[in-house]
Design an enzyme around this catalytic site. Structure first.
Site, PDB file in Angstrom:
ATOM      1  N   GLY A 296     -11.108   3.284  -0.115  1.00 27.38           N
ATOM      2  CA  GLY A 296     -12.127   4.022   0.629  1.00 27.38           C
ATOM      3  C   GLY A 296     -13.381   3.237   0.933  1.00 27.38           C
TER       4      GLY A 296
ATOM      5  N   GLY B 112       1.016   3.682   2.187  1.00 25.08           N
ATOM      6  CA  GLY B 112       1.317   4.249   3.494  1.00 25.08           C
ATOM      7  C   GLY B 112       0.261   5.232   3.962  1.00 25.08           C
ATOM      8  N   GLY B 113      -0.519   5.745   3.031  1.00 24.61           N
ATOM      9  CA  GLY B 113      -1.496   6.777   3.380  1.00 24.61           C
ATOM     10  C   GLY B 113      -2.515   6.307   4.401  1.00 24.61           C
ATOM     11  N   TYR B 114      -3.100   5.150   4.146  1.00 20.88           N
ATOM     12  CA  TYR B 114      -4.164   4.645   5.008  1.00 20.88           C
ATOM     13  C   TYR B 114      -3.730   4.574   6.475  1.00 20.88           C
ATOM     14  CZ  TYR B 114      -7.945   1.661   6.684  1.00 20.88           C
ATOM     15  OH  TYR B 114      -9.010   1.146   7.377  1.00 20.88           O
TER      16      TYR B 114
ATOM     17  N   ASP C 289      -2.813   8.140  -1.988  1.00 14.56           N
ATOM     18  CA  ASP C 289      -4.148   8.742  -2.062  1.00 14.56           C
ATOM     19  C   ASP C 289      -4.559   9.262  -0.694  1.00 14.56           C
ATOM     20  OD1 ASP C 289      -4.367   6.327  -0.733  1.00 14.56           O
ATOM     21  OD2 ASP C 289      -6.267   5.766  -1.663  1.00 14.56           O
TER      22      ASP C 289
ATOM     23  N   ASP D 119       0.870  -1.173   0.000  1.00 18.02           N
ATOM     24  CA  ASP D 119       0.000   0.000   0.000  1.00 18.02           C
ATOM     25  C   ASP D 119       0.910   1.227   0.000  1.00 18.02           C
ATOM     26  OD1 ASP D 119       0.974   0.261   2.565  1.00 18.02           O
ATOM     27  OD2 ASP D 119      -0.918  -0.148   3.550  1.00 18.02           O
TER      28      ASP D 119
ATOM     29  N   CYS E 251      -5.265 -27.983   4.029  1.00 16.08           N
ATOM     30  CA  CYS E 251      -4.069 -27.535   4.749  1.00 16.08           C
ATOM     31  C   CYS E 251      -3.868 -28.495   5.910  1.00 16.08           C
ATOM     32  CB  CYS E 251      -4.258 -26.109   5.259  1.00 16.08           C
ATOM     33  SG  CYS E 251      -2.950 -25.558   6.378  1.00 16.08           S
TER      34      CYS E 251
ATOM     35  N   GLN F  58     -11.382   6.851  -5.515  1.00 19.61           N
ATOM     36  CA  GLN F  58     -11.963   7.290  -4.248  1.00 19.61           C
ATOM     37  C   GLN F  58     -13.353   7.885  -4.515  1.00 19.61           C
ATOM     38  OE1 GLN F  58     -11.130   6.692  -1.221  1.00 19.61           O
ATOM     39  NE2 GLN F  58      -8.989   6.013  -1.340  1.00 19.61           N
TER      40      GLN F  58
ATOM     41  N   ASP G 157      -7.452  -7.929  -0.284  1.00 15.17           N
ATOM     42  CA  ASP G 157      -6.581  -8.134   0.877  1.00 15.17           C
ATOM     43  C   ASP G 157      -7.393  -7.770   2.101  1.00 15.17           C
ATOM     44  OD1 ASP G 157      -6.303  -5.061   0.513  1.00 15.17           O
ATOM     45  OD2 ASP G 157      -5.404  -5.462   2.467  1.00 15.17           O
TER      46      ASP G 157
ATOM     47  N   HIS H 273      -5.025 -21.913   9.192  1.00 15.81           N
ATOM     48  CA  HIS H 273      -6.317 -22.399   8.710  1.00 15.81           C
ATOM     49  C   HIS H 273      -7.082 -21.305   7.970  1.00 15.81           C
ATOM     50  CE1 HIS H 273     -10.252 -23.851   8.144  1.00 15.81           C
ATOM     51  NE2 HIS H 273     -10.710 -22.808   8.803  1.00 15.81           N
TER      52      HIS H 273
END
Lengths: 377, 377
Positions: free
Chosen positions: B222, B95-97, B147, B93, B312, B195, B272, B341
């Site tokens: 956003g 870094g803004g968030y 952003d 990302d 798994c 956005q 994500d 898991h």
């Protein structure tokens, strides 16, 4: 089912290579047993224990497992092997040591020990018979006798009385073993424990009593409880000289890598200790070249592997700088990597010791390794 | 090097199957990207990510990595791939968030954002140019544009001004990308971010601007910031209708398993979210049959596997009773198993979604799964 084969004894020291067979497989000695207090070696998957660390046997703590998850759950699962998925041998301590050191209040009488849980203060009672029953329920391959582990230092009178009670308790443990059978269809084997603090005459008397008990394996307890290393070595040497050669000898709760090599040289076959995992969680990494405090600034930009000589993916694929970063940011993966590495190193070390015993050059190798491993990197 | 191939689009909804190629390998979409905030997916070894979870790309957080271990260490290592040993693609990302949500004090101007570290209070400055430079240093395969992510709810005026600034910042990000090159010899690709809060006209304008920017992939930001799920779905549908079909679409920070399937149906390719790992650490396990709170008493003696359908070892070999015990005793292995898991389940889920898209029956399968997965077991 349980058997021990002495394969080779060094000519210049007491070191031995051997093999133990149990219902859950073979253990090649000398061996180190990772400690799985609550049915888990902290931070380590059972798959990693078997395939990466190459552990051959792990230890469970009776006191902890009895309190959590409790015997109803363990019995419902079909024993600890079924509960945690570890398919190789398990040894359990008797619960006594934790009762003495962890419980807020405990009262020791000839009958047994009344204590309060360190978790909720609830009242419980362990006796020799109860300790056997609980270990039967846990499903340990190797069951430890219920003993009293006196503190260090301990006055002679107390140590002597305590030792005699431990011997009387052993008789009750053996009677209970005889009166019961393996709960899950496989054999369980009792190891009695030599006590006597650091008093040579008591240790001699205790070792003789334990040897006479005729069990398939024997343990040395009451060491690594604060006494100087020299006292530990002297006591171990004295006791190993009395315990039968044709049975495995287990030194409880020992120790650092150099402690382990020194005690292998004195004739010990089995070890357990929380140091490799507990110290890992605080960033102390053991290697053949010395000890690393991975939190130190000197590793900040050291992108070399943690330890390329230890045959584990964690030791070889993660860099010192990365593990330092994980420790500084308190990321879960830091203790995971460090625990994997330290245990892999311990298992590598006892495996190398075994090789050198079989090849006949253990003593000079040990002397060299002890020097190296004590360095601070 | 970076390319996207659209392999199939559903006829009854917007779901797509595709393939992204990057310098670090192929990503089959739709895909979920585990979040590796500080260069580690919490509690999970890189080996497990690749071989057990079968992650194809992971996410790193620029804000966190910039503060710790810092760019000197990351550059010294040769980028994040070399630092943590993850060999497949990485997305960062901008870094803004985190600056907006974590920093105690921050000041946003046209030039960029001044903020204080949440760790030591030290003062820092991120701008579009700086965010690109930092992501170049981290070595991300996919770099996110810098952003502003407005909070929810957000008044129309603020949302509109913020959106325009994000668009102006995008031009500066693109200029900086053009003025620099991949730091470690491989290509890095910029994704711009749509956005506009939950205002349809702003979202439409933003999506058109982002589409016109002509970058190889596009993101929707956003969302998943507190708005109702319906708003998230409506906005996603609107934006997906405008973003080009021939490029991958990444919906940032989403979401629960049913959120993900719903948004795949709307045309999203990449996701994500911290939910599978964060909730794992608190004992919430996702399965195709519903959600398990593993701490509940009902699992105390349930010795069945966590989830035999998730491919798994952790899901299939550890029992519910065992994981409950580990969670109750706060053992490290509990969060480790639960994280393995949940991530394995998320990757299995997007893999199944892809199969059903390719086979042409995604929509009915999705409708069935969404119902099942929302149950509480």
């Amino acid at each position: 089912m349980f058997s021990y084969t002495l394969q080779k004894t060094a000519t210049d020291c007491g070191a031995r290579a051997g093999q133990i067979e149990t219902a859950h497989g073979v253990i090649q000695t000398p061996i180190f047993m990772p400690v799985g207090t609550l049915g888990t070696v902290k931070g380590v998957h059972q798959r990693e224990l078997a395939e990466d660390i190459r552990a051959q046997i792990i230890l469970g703590n009776t006191y902890h497992l009895y309190l959590r998850p409790g015997l109803d759950v363990l019995e419902g699962a079909g024993g600890l092997h079924a509960f945690n998925g570890w398919k190789k041998p398990i040894l359990t301590d008797s619960g006594g040591y934790q009762v003495y050191s962890l419980s807020g209040q405990r009262k020791i009488t000839e009958e047994g020990v009344t204590f309060r849980s360190h978790i909720d203060g609830s009242k419980h009672f362990f006796s020799p018979e109860r300790a056997i029953d609980i270990q039967r329920s846990i499903g340990a391959d190797i069951i430890m006798a219920f003993d009293e582990c006196p503190p260090y230092p301990c006055d002679y009178r107390y140590a002597k009385d305590s030792m005699h009670m431990t011997h009387r308790w052993l008789k009750r443990c053996m009677a209970q073993m005889g009166a019961t059978s393996g709960r899950y269809g496989y054999e369980q084997t009792l190891f009695p424990i030599v006590q006597g603090s650091t008093y040579p005459d008591l240790r001699r008397a205790s070792a003789e009593t334990i040897a006479e008990a005729g069990q398939p394996g024997n343990a040395i307890g009451g060491l690594s409880v604060g006494e100087p290393a020299e006292d530990m070595y002297e006591t171990t040497e004295l006791v190993c000289g009395i315990l039968p050669k044709e049975k495995p000898r287990y030194l409880m709760g020992v120790g650092t890598p150099d402690n382990i090599l020194e005690c292998i040289a004195l004739g010990v076959d089995m070890f357990d200790c929380v140091l490799p995992t507990r110290n890992a969680r605080h960033g102390m990494l053991y290697t053949a070249q010395g000890v690393i405090n991975i939190k130190n600034a000197k590793w900040k930009e050291d992108f070399s592997p943690i330890d390329e000589h230890t045959p584990c993916f964690a030791s070889q694929q993660y860099s010192k700088a990365y593990v330092r970063h994980l420790m500084h940011t308190k990321e879960l993966l830091g203790p995971q990597i460090a625990s994997l590495h330290n245990l892999s190193f311990y298992l590598w070390l006892v495996g190398e010791a075994r090789k050198h015993i079989l090849e006949g050059d253990f003593l000079p190798w040990k002397n060299q390794m002890v020097k190296q491993m004590q360095r601070r990197l």
